[in-house]
Design a protein around this motif. Structure first.
Motif, PDB file in Angstrom:
ATOM      1  N   CYS A   4      -3.889  -2.241   2.612  1.00  0.00           N
ATOM      2  CA  CYS A   4      -4.399  -1.207   2.125  1.00  0.00           C
ATOM      3  C   CYS A   4      -4.402   0.113   2.904  1.00  0.00           C
ATOM      4  O   CYS A   4      -4.181  -0.441   4.353  1.00  0.00           O
ATOM      5  N   ASN A   5      -4.871   1.026   2.676  1.00  0.00           N
ATOM      6  CA  ASN A   5      -5.044   2.292   3.765  1.00  0.00           C
ATOM      7  C   ASN A   5      -6.137   3.154   3.564  1.00  0.00           C
ATOM      8  O   ASN A   5      -6.571   3.206   2.267  1.00  0.00           O
ATOM      9  N   ASP A   6      -6.529   3.813   4.553  1.00  0.00           N
ATOM     10  CA  ASP A   6      -7.979   4.843   4.480  1.00  0.00           C
ATOM     11  C   ASP A   6      -7.321   6.309   4.314  1.00  0.00           C
ATOM     12  O   ASP A   6      -8.028   7.200   4.643  1.00  0.00           O
ATOM     13  N   THR A  34       0.909  -1.253   0.003  1.00  0.00           N
ATOM     14  CA  THR A  34       0.006   0.055   0.011  1.00  0.00           C
ATOM     15  C   THR A  34       0.801   1.373  -0.119  1.00  0.00           C
ATOM     16  O   THR A  34       1.986   1.157   0.507  1.00  0.00           O
ATOM     17  N   ILE A  35       0.357   2.289  -0.531  1.00  0.00           N
ATOM     18  CA  ILE A  35       1.137   3.623  -0.556  1.00  0.00           C
ATOM     19  C   ILE A  35       0.431   4.665   0.274  1.00  0.00           C
ATOM     20  O   ILE A  35      -0.656   4.820   0.018  1.00  0.00           O
ATOM     21  N   LEU A  36       1.116   5.330   1.044  1.00  0.00           N
ATOM     22  CA  LEU A  36       0.727   6.469   1.977  1.00  0.00           C
ATOM     23  C   LEU A  36       2.023   7.540   2.198  1.00  0.00           C
ATOM     24  O   LEU A  36       3.014   6.837   2.691  1.00  0.00           O
ATOM     25  N   TYR A  86       4.675   0.661   1.292  1.00  0.00           N
ATOM     26  CA  TYR A  86       4.875  -0.543   2.447  1.00  0.00           C
ATOM     27  C   TYR A  86       4.660  -1.871   1.777  1.00  0.00           C
ATOM     28  O   TYR A  86       3.411  -2.023   0.817  1.00  0.00           O
ATOM     29  N   GLN A  87       5.284  -2.651   2.279  1.00  0.00           N
ATOM     30  CA  GLN A  87       5.202  -3.959   1.618  1.00  0.00           C
ATOM     31  C   GLN A  87       5.365  -5.219   2.793  1.00  0.00           C
ATOM     32  O   GLN A  87       6.068  -5.047   3.725  1.00  0.00           O
ATOM     33  N   LEU A  88       4.507  -6.055   2.489  1.00  0.00           N
ATOM     34  CA  LEU A  88       4.580  -7.291   3.463  1.00  0.00           C
ATOM     35  C   LEU A  88       5.391  -8.348   2.887  1.00  0.00           C
ATOM     36  O   LEU A  88       5.600  -8.581   1.580  1.00  0.00           O
ATOM     37  N   THR A  89       5.861  -9.354   3.763  1.00  0.00           N
ATOM     38  CA  THR A  89       6.425 -10.686   3.326  1.00  0.00           C
ATOM     39  C   THR A  89       5.466 -11.850   3.928  1.00  0.00           C
ATOM     40  O   THR A  89       4.663 -11.382   4.883  1.00  0.00           O
TER      41      THR A  89
END
Length: 348
Positions: free
Chosen positions: A225-227, A183-185, A190-193
């Motif tokens: 994701c983000n709000d 997600t981008i903020l 930001y990235q998960l593994t």
């Protein structure tokens, strides 16, 4: 010796009487719900009572969930809570100058069934057949993607011209990491593994790694994701975690529920206008989740898309959803699909 023989029974008797005089709350009271159920629907009224095991004189009873006091009319308890899922119903009982607290584990489900949706294809675009897609997101009309380690390929993040499929920028992860959602903020990506319990934060402009973070109570890394304020993270369970974007700590969570059950298949995520759109793991469908309550308010039948992509031995499932506010359309693809689909979602 006689002194000991005399006082030991006395002490034991006193301890026994003290324990009897101060029983645990659950030895005195028990919450009972109509039908002996533990599954309730939000916004419903249910008959509730207290099993008074020792015949105590009860002066007052109040019930609450998540700290919110529930309305009690007669013997009917009105359920009206913000976040659904697995809960503890707490009763505070005032009796004979004392106060006792007892709890009962329950499930609070959605009061309405999900609506059914379908889709219409607006456009088709080329997509890298070797991209094992795990995360997809638009930012300033540019598409960003993250992948897992499909076959011998490394996981990576990349920036793409979605109309041509041209890769504009890419960063590979170390081979020991299986990339997941992004997600981008605030100009950060930001990235998960997956199972390494670690996530990464990059500078969006050049993918320079700024930071890494460890997971808290969440099991694995799946979707993000983000709000605009908080980051949402799925982990393969019924929980979607809310992360503080500055500290990356898990501050709370919602649970995904229907009117019939608690559901645990949310994968890749996208936030749009108070709703989370989530791929259903291993299924040709997506769900629409109320981001506040966790209620699954809609299910999107995505069947048919996989039939439109090139067939090959590494072809995998639908995964990847991104909303483009410029076009007011969604973009979806799958793992090792050669097409990216621009779609509109509509009620069936």
């Amino acid at each position: 010796m006689n002194f000991i023989k005399f006082f030991v029974p006395v002490i034991i008797t006193m301890l026994f009487l003290a324990c009897e005089g101060d029983p645990k709350p659950k030895q005195l009271f028990e919450i009972e719900l109509a039908g002996n159920t533990n599954e309730l629907s939000n916004q419903e009224s249910v008959a509730v009572s207290i099993n008074n095991k020792k015949g105590k004189t009860i002066d007052k009873i109040s019930y609450s969930i998540d700290g919110k006091v529930l309305e009690l009319k007669g013997d009917k308890l009105s359920l009206d809570i913000t976040r659904l899922g697995q809960k503890e119903l707490k009763a505070v009982i005032e009796y004979e100058g004392n106060t006792a607290e007892i709890t009962k584990k329950i499930k609070v489900l959605s009061g309405t069934a999900p609506e059914i949706y379908t889709y219409e294809i607006v456009n088709e675009y080329p997509h890298d057949l070797n991209a094992f897609t795990q995360g997809l997101e638009f930012y300033n009309d540019t598409l960003y993607e993250s992948t897992g380690s499909g076959g011998n390929a490394k996981s990576f993040i990349r920036k793409i011209d979605y109309k041509t499929g041209k890769v504009l920028q890419q960063k590979d992860l170390a081979k020991n990491y299986f990339g997941e959602g992004i997600t981008i903020l605030n100009d950060k990506l930001y990235q998960l593994t997956w199972r390494s319990s670690i996530g990464f934060v990059y500078q969006l402009s050049d993918f320079k790694e700024l930071n890494s973070f460890q997971y808290g109570e969440s099991k694995e890394g799946w979707g993000l994701c983000n709000d605009g304020k908080m980051i949402y993270k799925s982990d393969g369970t019924e929980k979607i975690w809310l992360l503080d974007p500055e500290t990356l700590t898990e501050v709370s969570y919602i649970e995904t529920v229907t009117n019939k059950s608690i559901f645990n298949k949310a994968n890749e995520l996208e936030y749009v206008d108070g709703k989370i759109y989530a791929n259903v793991w291993q299924k040709e469908s997506m769900m629409i989740i109320d981001a506040e309550s966790g209620a699954i308010v809609g299910v999107i039948n995505m069947a048919g898309l996989k039939n439109k992509v090139k067939k090959h031995e590494n072809l995998d499932v639908l995964n990847g959803v991104a909303y483009n506010p410029t076009t007011d359309t969604f973009f979806v693809t799958g793992k090792n699909w050669d097409k990216l689909f621009e779609i509109r979602i509509k009620k069936k």
